[in-house]
Design a protein around this motif. Structure first.
Motif, mmCIF file in Angstrom:
data_model
loop_
_atom_site.group_PDB
_atom_site.id
_atom_site.type_symbol
_atom_site.label_atom_id
_atom_site.label_comp_id
_atom_site.label_asym_id
_atom_site.label_seq_id
_atom_site.Cartn_x
_atom_site.Cartn_y
_atom_site.Cartn_z
ATOM 1 N N MET A 90 0.916 -1.272 0.034
ATOM 2 C CA MET A 90 -0.042 0.000 0.032
ATOM 3 C C MET A 90 1.002 1.282 -0.106
ATOM 4 N N SER A 91 0.647 2.124 -1.025
ATOM 5 C CA SER A 91 1.552 3.316 -0.850
ATOM 6 C C SER A 91 1.225 4.396 0.118
ATOM 7 N N LYS A 92 2.338 5.018 0.477
ATOM 8 C CA LYS A 92 2.061 5.948 1.678
ATOM 9 C C LYS A 92 1.261 7.165 0.753
ATOM 10 N N PRO A 93 0.784 8.066 1.775
ATOM 11 C CA PRO A 93 0.035 9.269 1.189
ATOM 12 C C PRO A 93 1.087 10.329 0.984
ATOM 13 N N SER A 94 0.497 11.044 -0.141
ATOM 14 C CA SER A 94 1.470 12.204 -0.554
ATOM 15 C C SER A 94 1.946 13.066 0.553
ATOM 16 N N TRP A 95 1.062 13.353 1.823
ATOM 17 C CA TRP A 95 1.539 14.267 2.786
ATOM 18 C C TRP A 95 1.333 13.484 3.980
ATOM 19 N N MET A 96 2.402 13.641 4.772
ATOM 20 C CA MET A 96 2.182 12.924 6.241
ATOM 21 C C MET A 96 3.209 13.574 7.154
ATOM 22 N N PRO A 97 2.466 13.915 8.424
ATOM 23 C CA PRO A 97 3.295 14.466 9.311
ATOM 24 C C PRO A 97 4.743 13.758 9.580
ATOM 25 N N ARG A 98 5.638 14.428 9.585
ATOM 26 C CA ARG A 98 6.885 13.972 9.757
ATOM 27 C C ARG A 98 7.335 13.801 11.227
ATOM 28 N N LYS A 99 6.796 14.487 12.072
ATOM 29 C CA LYS A 99 7.034 14.046 13.347
ATOM 30 C C LYS A 99 5.637 13.741 14.426
ATOM 31 N N ALA A 100 5.880 13.052 15.379
ATOM 32 C CA ALA A 100 4.556 12.748 16.068
ATOM 33 C C ALA A 100 5.209 12.806 17.469
ATOM 34 N N MET A 101 4.061 12.897 18.409
ATOM 35 C CA MET A 101 4.077 12.739 19.996
ATOM 36 C C MET A 101 3.402 11.658 20.111
ATOM 37 N N VAL A 102 4.083 10.756 21.296
ATOM 38 C CA VAL A 102 3.080 9.763 21.526
ATOM 39 C C VAL A 102 3.114 9.727 23.256
ATOM 40 N N LEU A 103 1.867 9.771 23.512
ATOM 41 C CA LEU A 103 1.571 9.881 24.991
ATOM 42 C C LEU A 103 1.704 8.768 25.958
ATOM 43 N N ALA A 104 2.839 8.416 26.725
ATOM 44 C CA ALA A 104 3.014 7.410 27.380
ATOM 45 C C ALA A 104 3.319 7.397 28.995
ATOM 46 N N ALA A 105 2.970 8.676 29.494
ATOM 47 C CA ALA A 105 3.037 8.956 30.659
ATOM 48 C C ALA A 105 1.989 8.846 31.690
ATOM 49 N N GLY A 106 1.029 8.204 31.353
ATOM 50 C CA GLY A 106 -0.065 8.092 32.347
ATOM 51 C C GLY A 106 0.151 6.911 33.462
ATOM 52 N N LEU A 107 -0.313 6.992 34.469
ATOM 53 C CA LEU A 107 -0.351 6.179 35.497
ATOM 54 C C LEU A 107 -1.099 4.801 35.450
ATOM 55 N N GLY A 108 -1.887 4.570 34.499
ATOM 56 C CA GLY A 108 -2.603 3.561 34.536
ATOM 57 C C GLY A 108 -3.513 2.841 35.413
ATOM 58 N N LEU A 109 -4.036 3.831 36.141
ATOM 59 C CA LEU A 109 -4.560 3.147 37.619
ATOM 60 C C LEU A 109 -5.698 2.292 37.284
ATOM 61 N N ARG A 110 -6.606 2.411 36.441
ATOM 62 C CA ARG A 110 -7.484 1.541 36.134
ATOM 63 C C ARG A 110 -7.168 0.047 35.675
ATOM 64 N N MET A 111 -5.622 0.209 35.250
ATOM 65 C CA MET A 111 -5.224 -1.471 34.724
ATOM 66 C C MET A 111 -4.599 -2.028 35.893
ATOM 67 N N ARG A 112 -4.595 -1.474 37.217
ATOM 68 C CA ARG A 112 -3.982 -2.248 38.272
ATOM 69 C C ARG A 112 -4.566 -3.450 38.444
ATOM 70 N N PRO A 113 -4.176 -4.568 39.003
ATOM 71 C CA PRO A 113 -2.712 -4.444 39.374
ATOM 72 C C PRO A 113 -1.654 -4.696 38.388
ATOM 73 N N LEU A 114 -2.001 -4.772 36.936
ATOM 74 C CA LEU A 114 -1.020 -5.134 36.213
ATOM 75 C C LEU A 114 0.124 -3.909 35.754
ATOM 76 N N THR A 115 -0.381 -2.746 36.222
ATOM 77 C CA THR A 115 0.621 -1.485 36.085
ATOM 78 C C THR A 115 1.355 -1.150 37.338
ATOM 79 N N LEU A 116 1.193 -2.051 38.417
ATOM 80 C CA LEU A 116 2.192 -1.457 39.695
ATOM 81 C C LEU A 116 3.360 -1.608 39.351
ATOM 82 N N GLU A 117 3.929 -2.488 38.411
ATOM 83 C CA GLU A 117 5.418 -2.700 38.293
ATOM 84 C C GLU A 117 5.914 -2.336 36.677
#
Length: 248
Positions: free
Chosen positions: A1-28
């Motif tokens: 599949m070809s890439k679109p003619s325009w695409m942002p070259r930079k991205a922000m990936v939000l990975a800083a959350g605490l994951g409280l609702r996923m506990r106990p899996l996110t305790l460690e």
């Protein structure tokens, strides 16, 4: 599949959350490093960005930040910049802190704790093709609440025929939930915003008032992996092909 003619070259990936609702899996272990469908949710997001042609991704990290940094150390595409947050800055504050790495052109912002499967066309390519900087300042990928696996909320937005978004009112039910992917102009996070923690909702509310907040409905499966029960459901559907019950 070809890439679109325009695409942002930079991205922000939000990975800083605490994951409280996923506990106990996110305790460690931080939530973005929990496996779904054979690999961590963070890798699903980064792999999609690499496939789309994104060159640099800034990944913010707070809870178990060293674990996230170590996990990303060997990745070549996209190029990774880890933005360490000593205090949790929320979604808007996290992007604002990372602005020196993101440049001035529109960027992709992706939540690291969600999972989507592409429909007939890659979701990021559809977003890029739909983006119009003359009329919009942010374009949000949306998911129909009735087809969102693991989601039982009241939705986030109404969308008019032109794609403009209006938040649901108090007590209302809206047909679309934010799917965790957006194209947005980075300068919005620097214009009259607080120092420290704030939510991207502050930016979206301003854009709604100016008529420059738009949406695009996702045309493939999407998983709201917010709790251990939702994780189990998602894994079972992916392993057995049961997602077809949700997506004809």
């Amino acid at each position: 599949m070809s890439k679109p003619s325009w695409m942002p070259r930079k991205a922000m990936v939000l990975a800083a959350g605490l994951g409280l609702r996923m506990r106990p899996l996110t305790l460690e272990r931080p939530k973005p490093l929990i496996n779904v469908g054979g690999k961590p949710m963070l890798d699903h997001a980064l792999d999609r960005l690499a496939e789309a042609g994104v060159e640099t991704a800034v990944v913010n990290a707070h809870w178990q930040a060293d674990m996230i940094a170590a996990h990303l150390k060997g990745r070549k595409k996209p190029k990774i910049v880890v933005s360490h947050e000593d205090t949790l800055l929320e979604t808007g504050g996290g992007v604002k802190k990372a602005l020196p790495h993101l440049g001035k052109d529109p960027i992709l912002v992706v939540n690291a704790d969600i999972l989507w499967l592409d429909g007939p066309t890659r979701a990021l390519g559809r977003c890029a093709a739909h983006w119009n900087p003359e009329t919009m300042d942010a374009l949000l990928l949306l998911m129909s609440t009735t087809r969102a696996v693991g989601y039982d909320g009241r939705g986030d937005f109404h969308m008019d025929p032109l794609g403009r978004l209006i938040r649901r009112g108090e007590g209302e039910i809206a047909p679309f939930v934010f799917a965790g992917v957006q194209i947005i102009k980075p300068e919005l996070f620097a214009q009259d915003t607080p120092d420290g923690a704030f939510s991207t909702n502050l930016v979206w509310d301003r854009l709604q008032e100016s008529g420059r907040l738009f949406g695009l409905a996702h045309d493939g499966p999407w998983f709201h992996v917010g709790t251990p029960a939702a994780l189990l459901e998602s894994e079972e559907l992916l392993a057995t092909g049961g997602i077809r019950w949700f997506w004809p």
